[in-house]
Design an enzyme around this catalytic site. Structure first.
Site, mmCIF file in Angstrom:
data_model
loop_
_atom_site.group_PDB
_atom_site.id
_atom_site.type_symbol
_atom_site.label_atom_id
_atom_site.label_comp_id
_atom_site.label_asym_id
_atom_site.label_seq_id
_atom_site.Cartn_x
_atom_site.Cartn_y
_atom_site.Cartn_z
ATOM 1 C CD GLU A 165 -2.917 1.128 2.321
ATOM 2 O OE1 GLU A 165 -4.114 1.349 2.118
ATOM 3 O OE2 GLU A 165 -2.453 0.896 3.444
ATOM 4 C CG MET B 139 -0.288 -3.304 5.055
ATOM 5 S SD MET B 139 -1.245 -1.833 4.606
ATOM 6 C CE MET B 139 -2.320 -2.525 3.354
ATOM 7 C CD GLU C 142 -3.447 -1.968 10.749
ATOM 8 O OE1 GLU C 142 -3.852 -2.287 9.611
ATOM 9 O OE2 GLU C 142 -3.015 -0.835 11.003
#
Length: 892
Positions: free
Chosen positions: A155, A294, A329
């Site tokens: 990302e 992430m 997350e």
């Protein structure tokens, strides 16, 4: 895309392809052209963590909407050796060779002698790529101890560094990964392993199950000698949860093991939708830059400092931070992974929701953490960013790659989360929840836009919701509401006026208008009849001015932002504010006291009220029963240190700090009393006030205590409470000498603990000797240290009144050397080094120096623009407020 080396060109020439059209295909600018879309990916990669490159082959099933001579993909730093296309249903002999068309940094074209037919087919590409050793983006490797590890971070636009692909969020399809890795290493990806087999030599072939539909940025894998820790089962389907750590660090995952599965289960209960994936692995990376964790589907990646801690070093802050990030997350597994934004202008649909959901979850799970109040404290900082003319919108058009990078900011995360909280509070938790569930169920395993979410929320909460919400999405800025109370023969009336909050000296317009959901509470005067609004009454302020009738009785107090839930400031006139503050504002709830204090501070900073008025509130709230309110009061006291306190009034300033916080700080000290039983809130309060008094209150006793504790810690890591370690080292450094500096430096270079280095490096810049500060700054160029860690010396120095000039000078002198050592776009942030300056001379100096440098880095131009605006606004505020602050301090 970085095209193949020149040596590869004969390979393409010898294919003796038919002559191509003379006109070269036009290279895309930002987005891939319409007409081709993926249906499925099959990827095989050969990965050795210690090798500088990897090799791969990708087969992409594509659908072509019309005949086309070229297919464009995203690709960066890949060397493509062969590409072919086979139309669906065609015999193997019908395969067509492709010519690779250079596409700059981000694209590769695959051109064919004759147009490819409309319909489906398979594009196959063989290539090699780069394993990055500086960046933590794309495919990258790190060494921990004697072991090498390989990780990914895709990302927003770095999947193209791992494979040529449709690297856009709307290209959401199933993937199947196969990794060829050294046989003694662990391989992990988004899905469970379905088969493993020797592959000749020292390699093992690991085949992973096919994923659910995913965009490229959510694909992830890791290879290394990981310790695998079972963290139990989660959710109704008993989903396996694991923590994968670097070798030898499994014991440090104890807290992650304790809470991760429970948080995931609670999220599933809220969403009412089963966890979408087969597993949830949590993969730990030694160090990261630009991200802390992430949300890759089924494989969340983490920076080690946020996820691992030895049991005796688990601070309150570590545990709460881990829980918050884990909730964030894990929430992404639904918001972002199950339902993905269609394009980066709707990144808020991922990040705002995960921010809001994490806060909401922790508030229900651990009410004693006061997460709802913590969220109000966090909102204050993003409101300051949002008051700049250069502030982004939450829903910001994406016109260049810079805009994608800039979207990962406080506006997307913090403002978006705060606006969601405001509408949830106004609509009610259950109505809001139904809107969320409607949205997720309708768009599961697909893409969605802001309009899709607003439509789902309006379906549950009413048609008014979408246009009201849009006023916060599609324009920047913070509304400020000014209430006016009038009482007369015809009863009491509250007039509310809205405008955009802008600092003194801003070039922006105040004419913006919002549709603001808000709740008002009016309280009766002693012995009087209750006003009409004795209970909170909620309305939507849709015009620049609105009125609320309060009935016949004139209220004693009026609270405009009831519960502190709104994303707006309230500019109470002095008489209304004084009524609220009277008696320590005990008539207000803790969120309301915190909001009142934050608004007063912000309005003082913008010049809407005298700064001295905010400073007068400090003693009123310094003894508040809420730690967060005390911390806000301490923040007001601290806010004038950098630019508004002249040297002649430093003793007065110290007396002000001492009178407000000294007694409490000395009673707490840097360490708890032996045998004392303390609440978590009291331990956190110590970190808020003791360092403040030691630093700005010039408290020699506290500084001496910090020095003794720091020296003890250097030989015994248990000598300092982990909740106070950073504060102790910093306070010790501020009054330390060369001998202590040398001990800190020696420990920095010899310790094997990253967490210890992260504490020591910032402290090295706080020593009062300027020669030592220069030596500390030079550590950013020391080859013996990881620059991703040593950069903290520069960051810390830039935030101190005594060292910020040295920090800026160091960047100016060493820009190229720093840029060469650091990850590729970190220099975009270098203008922030000057962000605390407050005069036109520094603004001109920064503008001149960075004018031609910032545009070279992704996101750089906006960072420079915001820095320059901040310096200009600070200079205007200083001119306006300096005399008032001096008059206030003269009274101490």
């Amino acid at each position: 895309m970085k095209l193949s080396r020149l040596a590869l060109f004969p390979l393409f020439l010898c294919l003796q392809l038919p002559v191509f059209a003379q006109d070269a295909p036009a290279v895309p600018k930002l987005r891939l052209p319409a007409g081709a879309r993926p249906l499925h990916y099959e990827v095989e990669l050969t990965l050795r963590p210690s090798a500088p490159r990897f090799s791969g082959r990708i087969d992409i099933d594509v659908a072509l909407d019309a005949a086309t001579p070229v297919i464009w993909l995203n690709a960066s730093d890949l060397e493509i050796s062969k590409a072919t296309y086979l139309p669906a249903g065609a015999a193997a002999s019908g395969v067509r060779e492709a010519r690779v068309v250079p596409g700059g940094k981000d694209f590769a074209g695959f051109a064919f002698a004759e147009p490819l037919p409309q319909g489906n087919g398979r594009l196959s590409v063989t290539y090699t790529g780069e394993v990055n050793l500086k960046d933590t983006a794309g495919v990258f490797a790190q060494k921990e101890g004697d072991d090498w590890y390989l990780y990914t971070q895709f990302e927003a636009t770095d999947a193209r560094r791992a494979f040529p692909c449709f690297d856009e969020p709307t290209a959401k399809v199933p993937w199947r990964l196969t990794l060829l890795v050294p046989k003694d290493l662990v391989a992990v990806s988004n899905t469970p392993i379905v088969s493993e087999a020797p592959e000749g030599g020292d390699l093992r072939k690991v085949v992973f199950g096919e994923t659910k539909p995913l965009p490229s940025y959510l694909i992830a894998f890791g290879v290394g000698p990981f310790d695998i820790v079972d963290a139990g089962r989660a959710c109704k389907a008993r989903v396996p949860v694991r923590i994968l750590t670097p070798r030898g660090r499994a014991a440090e995952a104890a807290y992650a093991v304790e809470v991760t599965a429970e948080l995931l289960t609670r999220l599933e209960d809220y969403f009412g939708i089963p966890f979408p994936y087969e597993k949830l692995d949590n993969l730990v990376i030694p160090t990261t830059v630009g991200f802390g964790a992430m949300e890759n589907a089924g494989l969340v990646t983490w920076a080690s400092n946020l996820s691992l801690a030895k049991p005796d070093a688990q601070s309150i802050g570590f545990m709460r931070t881990y829980a918050s990030i884990s909730a964030h997350e894990s929430a992404h597994q639904w918001f972002g992974d199950l339902v993905t934004m269609a394009w980066w202008d709707d990144l808020w649909l991922n990040e705002s929701f995960a921010t809001w959901m994490a806060s909401r979850l922790l508030d229900k799970w651990k009410p004693e953490w006061n997460e709802r109040i913590e969220a109000i404290a966090g909102r204050d900082e993003v409101m300051r960013e949002d008051s700049l003319v250069s502030a982004r919108q939450i829903h910001q058009p994406i016109e260049a790659k810079d805009d994608i990078a800039n979207a990962f900011d406080g506006i997307t995360y913090g403002k978006g989360g705060a606006v969601l909280r405001m509408f949830e509070s106004y609509l009610g938790e259950e109505v809001f929840r139904k809107g969320v569930q409607r949205y997720l169920k309708k768009h599961a395993f697909g893409n969605a836009t802001a309009a899709d979410f607003l439509g789902a929320l309006a379906a549950e909460g009413g048609a008014w919701v979408a246009p009201a919400f849009a006023t916060f999405l599609d324009q920047p800025g913070v509304p400020v509401i000014t209430p006016a109370l009038s009482c007369g023969p015809n009863g009491a009336k509250l007039t509310l006026t809205q405008k955009r909050l802008l600092p003194r000296g801003s070039t922006g317009s105040r004419e913006a208008q919002w549709r603001i959901p808000l709740c008002v509470r009016a309280e009766p005067a002693a012995g009087g009849d209750p006003p009409a609004l004795a209970l909170p009454v909620c309305t939507v302020l849709t015009q620049p001015t609105g009125e609320i009738a309060l009935g016949s009785a004139c209220p004693a107090r009026v609270v405009v932002n009831e519960g502190g839930a709104g994303y707006f400031r309230v500019a109470y006139p002095a008489d209304l504010r004084n009524r609220l503050v009277k008696g320590g504002a005990t008539a207000l709830s803790t969120p309301e006291r915190l909001s009142l204090l934050q608004d007063a501070a912000a309005l003082a900073e913008t010049g809407d009220v005298p700064r001295a008025d905010a400073l007068r509130l400090v003693p009123v709230f310094a003894g508040d029963q809420s730690r967060l309110v005390v911390a806000a009061a301490a923040g007001i006291a601290d806010s004038i240190d950098l630019n508004l306190v002249p040297d002649a009034l430093r003793p007065n300033y110290a007396r002000f700090i001492q009178k407000s916080f000294g007694e409490k700080a000395r009673s707490l000290g840097f360490a708890p009393k032996a045998g004392a039983k303390e609440s978590e809130d009291l331990k956190l309060l110590r970190a808020d006030v003791v360092p403040l008094v030691a630093r700005l209150g010039s408290d020699r006793a506290l500084s001496g205590e910090a020095g003794r504790l720091a020296r003890a810690w250097l030989t015994d890591r248990s000598a300092v409470d982990p909740n106070m370690l950073g504060s102790v080292l910093n306070a010790a450094a501020r009054s330390g000498d060369r001998a202590l500096f040398d001990r800190f430096l020696a420990e920095t270079k010899t310790t094997k603990e990253r967490r210890d280095r992260r504490r020591l490096l910032p402290a090295l810049t706080l020593f009062p000797d300027s020669t030592l500060v220069s030596q500390a700054l030079a550590l950013t160029l020391d080859e013996a240290l990881d620059p991703r860690e040593s950069l903290s010396t520069l960051i810390t120095a830039s935030r101190q009144r005594e060292t910020r000039e040295a920090a800026l000078g160091f960047v100016e002198k060493n820009f190229d050397a720093l840029a060469a050592r650091l990850p590729r776009d970190v220099p975009a942030n270098f203008p922030y080094v000057a962000s605390t300056f407050c005069d036109e001379a520094h603004r001109t100096r920064v503008a001149t120096y960075f004018k031609d440098r910032s545009p070279k880095y992704t996101g750089g131009p906006r960072i420079l623009e915001q820095t320059l605006e901040g310096i200009a606004l600070c200079a205007a505020a200083r001119r306006d407020q300096q005399s008032g602050v001096e008059a206030f301090l003269s009274g101490y």
